[in-house]
Design an enzyme around this catalytic site. Structure first.
Site, PDB file in Angstrom:
ATOM      1  N   ASP A  43       0.857  -1.186   0.000  1.00  0.00           N
ATOM      2  CA  ASP A  43       0.000   0.000   0.000  1.00  0.00           C
ATOM      3  C   ASP A  43       0.892   1.236   0.000  1.00  0.00           C
ATOM      4  O   ASP A  43       2.056   1.190   0.393  1.00  0.00           O
ATOM      5  CB  ASP A  43      -0.909   0.004   1.241  1.00  0.00           C
ATOM      6  CG  ASP A  43      -2.186   0.800   1.040  1.00  0.00           C
ATOM      7  OD1 ASP A  43      -3.262   0.176   0.952  1.00  0.00           O
ATOM      8  OD2 ASP A  43      -2.103   2.052   0.959  1.00  0.00           O
ATOM      9  N   ASP A  69       4.067   2.281  -4.322  1.00  0.00           N
ATOM     10  CA  ASP A  69       3.176   3.087  -5.168  1.00  0.00           C
ATOM     11  C   ASP A  69       2.926   2.258  -6.427  1.00  0.00           C
ATOM     12  O   ASP A  69       3.832   2.053  -7.243  1.00  0.00           O
ATOM     13  CB  ASP A  69       3.836   4.424  -5.529  1.00  0.00           C
ATOM     14  CG  ASP A  69       2.921   5.279  -6.412  1.00  0.00           C
ATOM     15  OD1 ASP A  69       1.903   4.759  -6.928  1.00  0.00           O
ATOM     16  OD2 ASP A  69       3.240   6.466  -6.591  1.00  0.00           O
ATOM     17  N   VAL A  70       1.712   1.774  -6.572  1.00  0.00           N
ATOM     18  CA  VAL A  70       1.443   0.824  -7.659  1.00  0.00           C
ATOM     19  C   VAL A  70       1.531   1.454  -9.049  1.00  0.00           C
ATOM     20  O   VAL A  70       1.540   0.747 -10.057  1.00  0.00           O
ATOM     21  CB  VAL A  70       0.064   0.135  -7.511  1.00  0.00           C
ATOM     22  CG1 VAL A  70       0.031  -0.785  -6.302  1.00  0.00           C
ATOM     23  CG2 VAL A  70      -1.071   1.143  -7.484  1.00  0.00           C
ATOM     24  N   ASN A  96      -5.430  -4.665  -6.554  1.00  0.00           N
ATOM     25  CA  ASN A  96      -6.655  -4.101  -5.988  1.00  0.00           C
ATOM     26  C   ASN A  96      -6.608  -2.591  -5.767  1.00  0.00           C
ATOM     27  O   ASN A  96      -7.648  -1.942  -5.789  1.00  0.00           O
ATOM     28  CB  ASN A  96      -6.929  -4.831  -4.659  1.00  0.00           C
ATOM     29  CG  ASN A  96      -7.950  -4.137  -3.809  1.00  0.00           C
ATOM     30  OD1 ASN A  96      -9.148  -4.230  -4.088  1.00  0.00           O
ATOM     31  ND2 ASN A  96      -7.506  -3.413  -2.799  1.00  0.00           N
ATOM     32  N   TYR A 163     -12.412   7.092 -14.303  1.00  0.00           N
ATOM     33  CA  TYR A 163     -12.600   5.884 -13.475  1.00  0.00           C
ATOM     34  C   TYR A 163     -13.276   4.792 -14.305  1.00  0.00           C
ATOM     35  O   TYR A 163     -12.843   3.637 -14.323  1.00  0.00           O
ATOM     36  CB  TYR A 163     -13.446   6.238 -12.246  1.00  0.00           C
ATOM     37  CG  TYR A 163     -13.556   5.128 -11.227  1.00  0.00           C
ATOM     38  CD1 TYR A 163     -12.547   4.891 -10.296  1.00  0.00           C
ATOM     39  CD2 TYR A 163     -14.685   4.307 -11.194  1.00  0.00           C
ATOM     40  CE1 TYR A 163     -12.656   3.868  -9.359  1.00  0.00           C
ATOM     41  CE2 TYR A 163     -14.799   3.287 -10.254  1.00  0.00           C
ATOM     42  CZ  TYR A 163     -13.782   3.068  -9.343  1.00  0.00           C
ATOM     43  OH  TYR A 163     -13.891   2.049  -8.417  1.00  0.00           O
ATOM     44  N   LYS A 167     -11.685   1.160 -15.431  1.00  0.00           N
ATOM     45  CA  LYS A 167     -12.227  -0.120 -14.972  1.00  0.00           C
ATOM     46  C   LYS A 167     -12.710  -0.993 -16.143  1.00  0.00           C
ATOM     47  O   LYS A 167     -12.589  -2.216 -16.094  1.00  0.00           O
ATOM     48  CB  LYS A 167     -13.349   0.113 -13.955  1.00  0.00           C
ATOM     49  CG  LYS A 167     -12.878   0.785 -12.656  1.00  0.00           C
ATOM     50  CD  LYS A 167     -11.836  -0.051 -11.911  1.00  0.00           C
ATOM     51  CE  LYS A 167     -11.483   0.528 -10.548  1.00  0.00           C
ATOM     52  NZ  LYS A 167     -10.473  -0.270  -9.828  1.00  0.00           N
TER      53      LYS A 167
HETATM   54  P1  NAD Z   1      -9.883   2.176   0.000  1.00  0.00           P
HETATM   55  O1  NAD Z   1      -9.531   3.608  -0.239  1.00  0.00           O
HETATM   56  O2  NAD Z   1     -10.498   1.809   1.298  1.00  0.00           O
HETATM   57  O3  NAD Z   1      -8.594   1.272  -0.223  1.00  0.00           O
HETATM   58  C1  NAD Z   1      -7.728   1.501  -1.300  1.00  0.00           C
HETATM   59  C2  NAD Z   1      -6.294   1.353  -0.829  1.00  0.00           C
HETATM   60  O4  NAD Z   1      -5.454   1.573  -1.975  1.00  0.00           O
HETATM   61  C3  NAD Z   1      -5.898   2.402   0.219  1.00  0.00           C
HETATM   62  O5  NAD Z   1      -5.280   1.781   1.326  1.00  0.00           O
HETATM   63  C4  NAD Z   1      -4.909   3.290  -0.504  1.00  0.00           C
HETATM   64  O6  NAD Z   1      -3.871   3.816   0.340  1.00  0.00           O
HETATM   65  C5  NAD Z   1      -4.344   2.357  -1.554  1.00  0.00           C
HETATM   66  N1  NAD Z   1      -3.764   3.081  -2.681  1.00  0.00           N
HETATM   67  C6  NAD Z   1      -4.274   4.123  -3.348  1.00  0.00           C
HETATM   68  N2  NAD Z   1      -3.413   4.540  -4.280  1.00  0.00           N
HETATM   69  C7  NAD Z   1      -2.343   3.721  -4.216  1.00  0.00           C
HETATM   70  C8  NAD Z   1      -1.118   3.648  -4.910  1.00  0.00           C
HETATM   71  N3  NAD Z   1      -0.804   4.517  -5.876  1.00  0.00           N
HETATM   72  N4  NAD Z   1      -0.261   2.668  -4.586  1.00  0.00           N
HETATM   73  C9  NAD Z   1      -0.555   1.777  -3.598  1.00  0.00           C
HETATM   74  N5  NAD Z   1      -1.673   1.821  -2.888  1.00  0.00           N
HETATM   75  C10 NAD Z   1      -2.564   2.786  -3.188  1.00  0.00           C
HETATM   76  O7  NAD Z   1     -10.815   1.790  -1.218  1.00  0.00           O
HETATM   77  P2  NAD Z   1     -11.510   0.426  -1.678  1.00  0.00           P
HETATM   78  O8  NAD Z   1     -12.898   0.776  -1.951  1.00  0.00           O
HETATM   79  O9  NAD Z   1     -11.201  -0.699  -0.778  1.00  0.00           O
HETATM   80  O10 NAD Z   1     -10.782   0.237  -3.080  1.00  0.00           O
HETATM   81  C11 NAD Z   1     -10.181  -0.960  -3.496  1.00  0.00           C
HETATM   82  C12 NAD Z   1     -10.520  -1.203  -4.952  1.00  0.00           C
HETATM   83  O11 NAD Z   1     -11.912  -1.446  -5.053  1.00  0.00           O
HETATM   84  C13 NAD Z   1     -10.230  -0.045  -5.889  1.00  0.00           C
HETATM   85  O12 NAD Z   1      -9.626  -0.531  -7.067  1.00  0.00           O
HETATM   86  C14 NAD Z   1     -11.602   0.518  -6.195  1.00  0.00           C
HETATM   87  O13 NAD Z   1     -11.656   1.166  -7.442  1.00  0.00           O
HETATM   88  C15 NAD Z   1     -12.423  -0.746  -6.154  1.00  0.00           C
HETATM   89  N6  NAD Z   1     -13.852  -0.532  -5.983  1.00  0.00           N
HETATM   90  C16 NAD Z   1     -14.348   0.077  -4.865  1.00  0.00           C
HETATM   91  C17 NAD Z   1     -15.723   0.261  -4.758  1.00  0.00           C
HETATM   92  C18 NAD Z   1     -16.330   0.940  -3.549  1.00  0.00           C
HETATM   93  O14 NAD Z   1     -17.514   1.312  -3.604  1.00  0.00           O
HETATM   94  N7  NAD Z   1     -15.605   1.119  -2.468  1.00  0.00           N
HETATM   95  C19 NAD Z   1     -16.580  -0.169  -5.780  1.00  0.00           C
HETATM   96  C20 NAD Z   1     -16.029  -0.782  -6.889  1.00  0.00           C
HETATM   97  C21 NAD Z   1     -14.671  -0.961  -6.986  1.00  0.00           C
END
Ligand code: NAD
EC number: 1.1.1.-
Length: 341
Positions: A43, A69-70, A96, A163, A167
């Site tokens: 992360d 940093d991904v 993810n 976004y 996706k």
């Molecule tokens: P979240 O913000 O709780 O977790 C995302 C994590 O990714 C965070 O810990 C953040 O620090 C980390 N992150 C962000 N940029 C980064 C980078 N450049 N390098 C490394 N780490 C990084 O959000 P989430 O909802 O758990 O998101 C996870 C995935 O789920 C994402 O790909 C998001 O698009 C997808 N998603 C989320 C939802 C929703 O409603 N929450 C719906 C569909 C898809």
């Protein structure tokens, strides 16, 4: 006590999870640890990683954490190398990590937001998947890739344009990888969560007024958001059922979607799909919309191939989306109830 502790399906396996310090990624880390895996949680947020390590201290050295940093290719590749060095192998990668785009429609989109979004949400998935496929091919034992896409990767109206584009691209990349390597024991799937209770909205400042109004249209039938725990449970279930099917069979490649839960008897239409017959009468229902096996012939589109059935064996196929996505779903989607409990 979770069922997985009695049945450590991932014992001896190693998983790398990006965005592993929060939300969906964190829940997957926890779920995989419970299921016996070694995990490397990567992360950008160092503080959250330290908190994760503390919170999950009971797993000791089975949990490693690393700041990555991904959007940085070398960092992503280094992350995989680290998992292999630490645990001796990598069996599963969950690409993810992701961010949002303030729901910006195209007229309000600026280049910097677009580029950052693509780097974090799309390039990262390519880097992680490529590195994993190269490693899996060299190792010669197959492996599992799970990419977190979104409902926004299947229909157009739930996020900003960057976004959504990122996706959709993750879904396309996933299907291509699944198709290209289906004969090598590499399984590549995408999860497409609907609205889920995580921290992803925290960094969203000044969302577009137009984007917000449009993206929330049509949510009336969705009685609540999903939770990270539901999604990680579905991911583990998918891993279990796919692994069970591996005996002498081609490996299933499917894009799976969690649409969240619809309370029984709630007014209005179901969120984005109708319940299967066997699901009616239950107090609550979970749905998975599964894209058909990328390797299955088109004639299978009305009947899910055997490999995509849930353990409960329920399988049905009907249009899963309304309006603009009807064409896509008729051609590609199967709807079935997810037996994730
Ligand atoms: P979240 O913000 O709780 O977790 C995302 C994590 O990714 C965070 O810990 C953040 O620090 C980390 N992150 C962000 N940029 C980064 C980078 N450049 N390098 C490394 N780490 C990084 O959000 P989430 O909802 O758990 O998101 C996870 C995935 O789920 C994402 O790909 C998001 O698009 C997808 N998603 C989320 C939802 C929703 O409603 N929450 C719906 C569909 C898809």
């Amino acid at each position: 006590m979770p069922e997985s502790r009695h049945n450590p399906v991932l014992a001896g396996q190693t998983a790398v999870i990006t965005g592993g310090a929060s939300g969906i990624g964190k829940s997957i880390v926890q779920r995989f640890l419970e299921a016996g895996a070694n995990c490397l949680a990567a992360d950008l947020n160092e503080e959250a990683l330290a908190a994760l390590k503390q919170e999950l201290a009971e797993y000791g050295e089975r949990l490693d954490v690393v700041k990555v940093d991904v959007s940085d290719r070398d960092a992503v590749e280094g992350m995989v190398d680290r998992a292999v060095q630490t645990f001796g192998q990598m069996d599963i990668i969950v690409n993810n990590a992701g961010i949002m785009d303030n729901l910006l429609p195209i007229a309000e989109m600026d280049d910097d937001v677009w580029e950052r979004l693509m780097k974090v949400n799309l390039n990262s998935v390519m880097y992680g998947t490529r590195k994993a496929v190269r490693y899996f091919l060299e190792r010669g034992q197959g492996g599992v890739i799970i990419n977190t896409a979104s409902l926004s990767g299947l229909c157009a109206g739930r996020g900003g344009c960057a976004y959504t584009a990122s996706k959709f691209a993750v879904v396309g990349l996933t299907k291509n990888v699944a198709f290209m390597y289906a004969d090598t024991g590499i399984r590549c799937n995408a999860i497409c969560p609907g609205n889920t209770q995580t921290n992803i909205g925290v960094g969203m400042r000044q969302p577009s007024e137009r984007g917000m109004a449009k993206a929330t249209t049509g949510y009336a039938g969705a009685t609540r958001s999903g939770t990270p725990e539901e999604i990680s449970a579905m991911v583990l279930q998918k891993l279990k059922t796919d692994a069970e099917k591996q005996v002498g069979q081609p490996i299933t490649q499917a894009v799976i979607t969690v649409l969240g839960e619809r309370e029984h008897g709630a007014p209005g239409p179901p969120p984005l799909g109708a319940p299967g017959r066997a699901a009616r009468g239950r107090k609550s229902e979970k749905f998975v919309v599964s894209h058909r096996d990328a390797t299955a012939p088109l004639s299978h589109t009305r009947h899910p191939p055997a490999q995509t059935r849930t353990r409960a064996g329920e399988a049905g196929c009907k249009p899963a989306f309304d309006g603009e996505d009807r064409r896509i779903s008729r051609q590609n989607c199967h709807e079935r109830r997810a037996d994730t409990e």
